[in-house]
Design a protein around this motif. Structure first.
Motif, short mmCIF file in Angstrom:
data_model
loop_
_atom_site.label_atom_id
_atom_site.label_comp_id
_atom_site.label_asym_id
_atom_site.label_seq_id
_atom_site.Cartn_x
_atom_site.Cartn_y
_atom_site.Cartn_z
N MET A 1 18.63 28.73 -11.54
CA MET A 1 19.28 27.53 -11.14
C MET A 1 19.16 27.02 -10.50
O MET A 1 17.94 26.10 -10.32
CB MET A 1 20.54 28.54 -10.46
N THR A 2 19.53 25.33 -11.23
CA THR A 2 18.80 23.61 -10.87
C THR A 2 19.07 23.52 -9.86
O THR A 2 20.23 24.30 -8.91
CB THR A 2 19.45 23.18 -12.08
N ARG A 3 18.56 22.16 -8.98
CA ARG A 3 18.61 21.64 -7.86
C ARG A 3 20.30 22.09 -7.23
O ARG A 3 21.30 22.24 -6.06
CB ARG A 3 18.03 20.26 -7.70
N GLN A 4 20.48 21.19 -8.48
CA GLN A 4 22.42 21.22 -8.58
C GLN A 4 23.48 22.26 -8.33
O GLN A 4 23.79 22.31 -7.47
CB GLN A 4 23.03 20.46 -9.34
N GLU A 5 23.00 23.48 -8.60
CA GLU A 5 23.24 24.80 -8.55
C GLU A 5 23.33 25.02 -7.65
O GLU A 5 23.57 26.24 -7.06
CB GLU A 5 23.36 25.17 -10.06
N PHE A 6 21.94 25.11 -7.05
CA PHE A 6 21.83 25.83 -5.86
C PHE A 6 22.33 24.91 -4.80
O PHE A 6 22.81 26.01 -3.95
CB PHE A 6 19.86 25.60 -5.74
N SER B 1 26.19 26.50 -4.85
CA SER B 1 25.64 28.24 -4.23
C SER B 1 25.71 28.10 -2.76
O SER B 1 26.10 28.78 -2.25
CB SER B 1 24.93 28.81 -5.14
N SER B 2 24.24 27.11 -2.95
CA SER B 2 23.97 27.79 -1.08
C SER B 2 25.04 26.79 0.32
O SER B 2 24.87 27.30 1.25
CB SER B 2 22.64 27.26 -1.02
N ARG C 1 13.27 25.63 -10.69
CA ARG C 1 14.56 26.41 -10.39
C ARG C 1 14.62 27.03 -9.47
O ARG C 1 13.30 27.85 -8.93
CB ARG C 1 14.35 27.73 -12.43
N GLY D 1 16.33 30.65 -7.81
CA GLY D 1 17.08 32.12 -7.81
C GLY D 1 17.69 32.42 -6.81
O GLY D 1 18.43 31.80 -5.78
N ASP D 2 18.03 34.43 -7.18
CA ASP D 2 19.34 34.67 -6.33
C ASP D 2 18.47 35.15 -4.97
O ASP D 2 18.79 34.76 -3.66
CB ASP D 2 19.30 36.06 -6.45
#
Length: 91
Positions: free
Chosen positions: A1-6, A9-10, A36, A38-39
């Motif tokens: 996942m990208t920085r923005q997605e992270f 999510s976080s 990138r 990850g989980d």
């Protein structure tokens, strides 16, 4: 996942993420297109938040705890490989 997605999510803010990356509490995969996540990074971020918020660990303590957890994880992997090798050599 990208920085923005992270970040989404976080639940972390950019400043906190940058600090954690600087401290090497999170070590995302480096690719040609950037970093990138990850989980495992999400799980580690949750663990760090628990250490800070629930346990009250300070930054120095978190660094020590993460180092010990990483060592333990490495030892468990080495033990699993040793067991696998021992099973293979007894055949």
């Amino acid at each position: 996942m990208t920085r923005q997605e992270f970040l989404a999510s976080s639940g972390l803010d950019v400043r906190t993420l940058e600090w954690w990356l600087e401290q090497e509490w999170l070590i995302p995969e480096k690719t040609a297109s950037g970093v990138r996540f990850g989980d495992i990074d999400i799980a580690r971020a949750r663990f760090i938040r628990e250490l800070k918020d629930d346990i009250g660990a300070n930054d120095e303590g978190i660094g020590v705890i993460l180092h010990l957890v990483d060592q333990l994880h490495g030892m468990r992997q080495a033990l699993a490989e040793l067991r696998k090798g021992m099973r293979g050599s007894s055949d």
